[in-house]
Structures are given as structure tokens and as C-alpha cells.
Design a protein around this motif. Structure first.
Motif, PDB file in Angstrom:
ATOM      1  N   ARG A  48       0.764  -1.275  -0.048  1.00  0.00           N
ATOM      2  CA  ARG A  48      -0.078  -0.130   0.156  1.00  0.00           C
ATOM      3  C   ARG A  48       0.863   1.265  -0.116  1.00  0.00           C
ATOM      4  O   ARG A  48       2.053   1.127   0.320  1.00  0.00           O
ATOM      5  N   ASP A  49       0.227   2.344  -0.281  1.00  0.00           N
ATOM      6  CA  ASP A  49       0.793   3.713  -0.526  1.00  0.00           C
ATOM      7  C   ASP A  49       0.915   4.195   1.062  1.00  0.00           C
ATOM      8  O   ASP A  49      -0.147   4.556   1.734  1.00  0.00           O
ATOM      9  N   GLU A 104       2.045   6.815  -8.095  1.00  0.00           N
ATOM     10  CA  GLU A 104       1.928   7.438  -6.875  1.00  0.00           C
ATOM     11  C   GLU A 104       2.334   9.034  -6.709  1.00  0.00           C
ATOM     12  O   GLU A 104       1.481   9.754  -6.130  1.00  0.00           O
ATOM     13  N   ASN A 105       3.414   9.190  -7.230  1.00  0.00           N
ATOM     14  CA  ASN A 105       3.760  10.454  -7.295  1.00  0.00           C
ATOM     15  C   ASN A 105       2.794  11.450  -7.888  1.00  0.00           C
ATOM     16  O   ASN A 105       2.820  12.754  -7.774  1.00  0.00           O
ATOM     17  N   ILE A 164      -3.965   6.098  -7.319  1.00  0.00           N
ATOM     18  CA  ILE A 164      -4.208   5.125  -5.993  1.00  0.00           C
ATOM     19  C   ILE A 164      -3.254   4.023  -6.867  1.00  0.00           C
ATOM     20  O   ILE A 164      -3.663   3.522  -7.751  1.00  0.00           O
ATOM     21  N   ILE A 165      -2.531   3.237  -5.650  1.00  0.00           N
ATOM     22  CA  ILE A 165      -1.579   2.232  -6.050  1.00  0.00           C
ATOM     23  C   ILE A 165      -1.883   1.115  -5.003  1.00  0.00           C
ATOM     24  O   ILE A 165      -2.275   1.441  -3.973  1.00  0.00           O
ATOM     25  N   THR A 166      -1.554  -0.130  -5.758  1.00  0.00           N
ATOM     26  CA  THR A 166      -1.199  -1.342  -4.594  1.00  0.00           C
ATOM     27  C   THR A 166      -0.416  -2.202  -5.442  1.00  0.00           C
ATOM     28  O   THR A 166       0.126  -1.853  -6.717  1.00  0.00           O
ATOM     29  N   ASN A 221      -3.508  10.254  -1.470  1.00  0.00           N
ATOM     30  CA  ASN A 221      -4.012   9.156  -2.129  1.00  0.00           C
ATOM     31  C   ASN A 221      -3.654   7.838  -1.147  1.00  0.00           C
ATOM     32  O   ASN A 221      -4.046   6.801  -1.631  1.00  0.00           O
ATOM     33  N   ASN A 222      -3.174   8.063   0.102  1.00  0.00           N
ATOM     34  CA  ASN A 222      -2.875   6.911   0.881  1.00  0.00           C
ATOM     35  C   ASN A 222      -4.121   6.240   1.283  1.00  0.00           C
ATOM     36  O   ASN A 222      -4.062   4.849   1.349  1.00  0.00           O
TER      37      ASN A 222
END
Length: 388
Positions: free
Chosen positions: A203-204, A248-249, A253-255, A211-212
Motif C-alpha cells: 500500500r501507499d 503514486e507521485n 491510487i496504487i497497490t 491518495n494513501n
């Protein structure tokens, strides 16, 4: 994975439970997941390894690129883009394959993995991610998903996330691409001789922090899907040093997924199939496919008619059948009738009016199918079996 190792950081992060009450097992998704082929995965890993060291400017990387593109063409994908960029006097390509969604065609689930390697053939780092993408793309190709999917094979990850940075700066930002989620797959092949029963879901936790929270939610959902559609356990850690970072930067939204037992052979000539656990990769692929179906919303048809009303007013029988079904419709209007196979491919469609009393599906082979009945007011799905 870039040259920094993640093990120390993983130990320091909070480990979360895989279960989430917000998600439940989906039999339609599971039917697709059960078609993940361990043989395909093993064969693709062997092919990837045989191309050799895949650094920018080498014939090995170019040959791997052509192989990946050819695989998608053979699957029936037509929207395949090779995005070139230069590094140290050499040219390489990101490979972007797009599958259009039926409800939200301009919103994308991105599933990515890099295919360049460092100092060796990189069968785990990141042949494992490469072949996982190929296998889930094969099984999703004919599945109707509400959201569009981009399968992206990045190049230049090892020298410093070059391909993903290039894609974000030259595609995502100028096109203002609407991204639902980025799912990054990097080094998920396990270690031969070890007990490989856990996958890390990433996770971020970095900046920007806006976006965390969404990443945390998506990663919890990812972990739940892994638990629902594979035999693996999960741990939650943080995103680090792979191709999701440029996204992410940019506030996306990332995983991501990363092996729990980190290979000691990364970035060496010993990063080989013999030092991996293909059975573990097969399970990771199953979990990732279940998650992709969940995030992209694979069409399965949900009932808007209560079961008690349905039982009395709209009947489709016998079930199982040899292919000839009786139909009873006590509603006032007609229904559009669609039949999907276990891969989500439409194999029959017709209109059933109020006077219809039978339907012939005898041309379909034996097996399980999913029927969707829809009109302007109602919809419901039904699983049927043809057996002779």
C-alpha cells in the motif's frame, strides 16, 4: 525490482488481516480463476528465461518485447501500443495493451509488470510478473468488465523506473488519464525449497498523502481477493522502488504484490526457474486474477427480482438439460436473454417475448453457463448446466 531490498522495511510494517467483510466469494469469478494454467506459467517462464539478460539496447530485450507482443496478438487483443523511449544510446519500448470496459470505457484499471532484467535472465525479477500478466490477460480477454483494463509491460525498471516515468509523463499526464487503480506485479515467484505460502500486498504510505487512504482500502481489498481465490495468506506492507511509484507521485491510487520469501538470487545469473517455486506463482496468479475481476467489475448479472417472485413468474427449466429448455414468462414485457461461458464470452443472445415457451441451446457444448435476463425494469442471472 530495483537494487534496494525490501526485507528490512517489511518487518517494520504493520501486518493486517486478509479478511474484509465488504467482499464475498463470487462463483463466477472463481470459475474463471480455476482456469489459470500452471502449464502455461511454467512454459512462459522457460521462454522468458531462455531470452537471456534483458537490458536496454540488447537483442534479448528486443526479442522478449516481440514475444510479449506476439502473445497478445495470438490471444486476440488488437489495441497493442509499443511506446519507445531512449536510454544511454539504446531504444526500448513499453508495451501497452488495452481492453475496453462496457460501462466505464474511459476509466482504467492498470495492471503492470516490468520485463527488463539486471545481470541475469531475471526469471523471478521480473519474469514472474511478466507471465502473470500474460496469463490473466488470456483469461480476461473475453470477459465483459465494466471498467477498461490496461495491461502494461514496462521496460527500463531496473535502471530507475524509466519506462513507468516515461508513461506517466508522456501519456497519463498529457491525456489526463482517468485511472481507477494501479496494480503493480514485481518479483512474485517464490524461492525453491522454502515454504511459500504468503504474498505481500503493498500500500501507499508516502507523499503525497492524499491518495494513501484510498490505497489502503484498495490494498485491503486486494488481500481479501487473494484469500478468496487462492490458497495463500497475505501480509500488508508498503509500496517501494517499483513501477507504481511514478503513478503514486502523480496522485494515483496504487497497490502491488511482492513475494514474502525474498529471493537471494535477485540481479544475478542465478535468478533462474530452478531457484523459483512455480506452484506459488500459480497461486499468486489466481489471487491477482480474482482481484482484477473485482477491481474491473467482471460482469456476472445481479438479480433485481426477488427469488420468491422469480420462482412463480419466470421459469427456465429443466436444469440440468440436454440443451432444450422450457421458458415461462408471466411478466408483461419481453426479456433480452444472454448466455455467457465460464470465461465471460457471450455464446448466445436472443429476445424472449411473453409468448415464448422454449429455447434451443443444443448447439452449446456440455458445461456450466451463466444466463442473464434483462428488460427495462428488471434483471437477474441464473447458472445453468448442459449435460448429455
Amino acid at each position: 525490482m530495483t537494487t534496494f531490498f525490501k526485507t528490512t522495511g517489511i518487518i517494520l510494517l504493520l501486518l493486517l488481516s486478509i479478511k474484509s467483510k465488504a467482499q464475498t466469494f463470487d462463483a463466477y469469478y472463481d470459475g474463471i480463476v480455476n482456469n489459470v494454467s500452471a502449464t502455461n506459467i511454467l512454459n512462459d517462464l522457460t521462454t522468458f528465461e531462455n531470452y537471456g539478460i534483458k537490458s536496454i539496447g540488447t537483442t534479448a530485450l528486443s526479442n522478449t518485447q516481440n514475444w510479449i507482443k506476439g502473445r497478445y496478438q495470438a490471444m486476440g487483443f488488437t489495441d497493442i501500443v509499443e511506446q519507445p523511449f531512449d536510454y544511454n544510446g539504446g531504444t526500448t519500448n513499453n508495451i501497452i495493451v488495452t481492453k475496453i470496459g462496457s460501462v466505464y470505457p474511459n476509466t482504467f484499471l492498470i495492471i503492470d509488470a516490468h520485463y527488463d532484467t539486471l545481470n541475469g535472465p531475471g526469471t523471478n525479477d521480473n519474469g514472474s510478473g511478466t507471465v502473470l500478466l500474460l496469463e490473466i490477460a488470456r483469461l480476461l480477454q473475453n470477459v465483459n468488465t465494466e471498467y477498461s483494463i490496461k495491461f502494461i509491460h514496462f521496460s527500463g525498471e531496473e535502471p530507475g523506473l524509466l519506462g513507468s516515468n516515461y508513461y506517466v509523463n508522456n501519456t497519463v499526464i498529457p491525456q489526463n488519464l482517468d485511472i481507477k487503480l494501479v496494480l503493480n506485479i514485481d518479483q512474485v515467484g517464490g524461492v525453491n525449497g522454502m515454504t511459500n505460502n504468503t504474498i505481500i500486498c503493498e500500500r501507499d504510505t508516502g507523499s503525497p498523502s492524499s491518495n494513501n487512504a484510498a490505497s489502503d482500502t484498495a490494498t485491503s481489498s486486494l488481500a481479501t481477493c487473494i484469500g478468496l481465490y487462492s490458497n495463500l495468506q497475505t501480509e500488508i506492507s508498503y509500496a517501494y522502488a517499483s513501477d507504481y511509484m511514478p503513478f503514486e507521485n502523480n496522485g494515483e491510487i496504487i497497490t502491488g504484490l511482492y513475494e514474502k520469501n525474498e529471493t537471494p538470487y535477485g540481479h544475478t545469473s542465478s535468478d533462474l526457474l530452478i531457484n523459483m517455486d512455480p506452484a506459488y506463482l500459480t497461486e499468486v496468479t489466481k489471487g491477482a486474477l480474482g482481484a482484477a475481476l473485482y477491481f474491473a467489475v467482471g460482469v456476472q448479472g445481479t438479480s433485481a427480482i426477488g427469488d420468491d417472485i422469480l420462482a412463480d413468474s419466470l421459469l427456465f427449466f429443466p436444469n440440468p438439460s440436454d440443451g432444450f429448455f422450457q421458458f415461462k414468462n408471466e411478466f408483461e414485457n419481453t426479456f433480452e436473454f444472454t448466455v455467457f461461458n465460464v470465461f465471460g464470452k457471450t455464446v448466445h443472445s436472443s429476445t424472449l417475448d411473453k409468448d415464448a415457451i422454449s429455447i434451443d441451446l443444443s448447439l452449446l457444448g456440455e458445461g456450466i453457463y451463466f444466463c442473464l435476463f434483462t428488460n427495462e425494469n428488471n434483471s437477474f442471472s441464473k447458472k445453468i448446466m448442459i449435460a448429455r
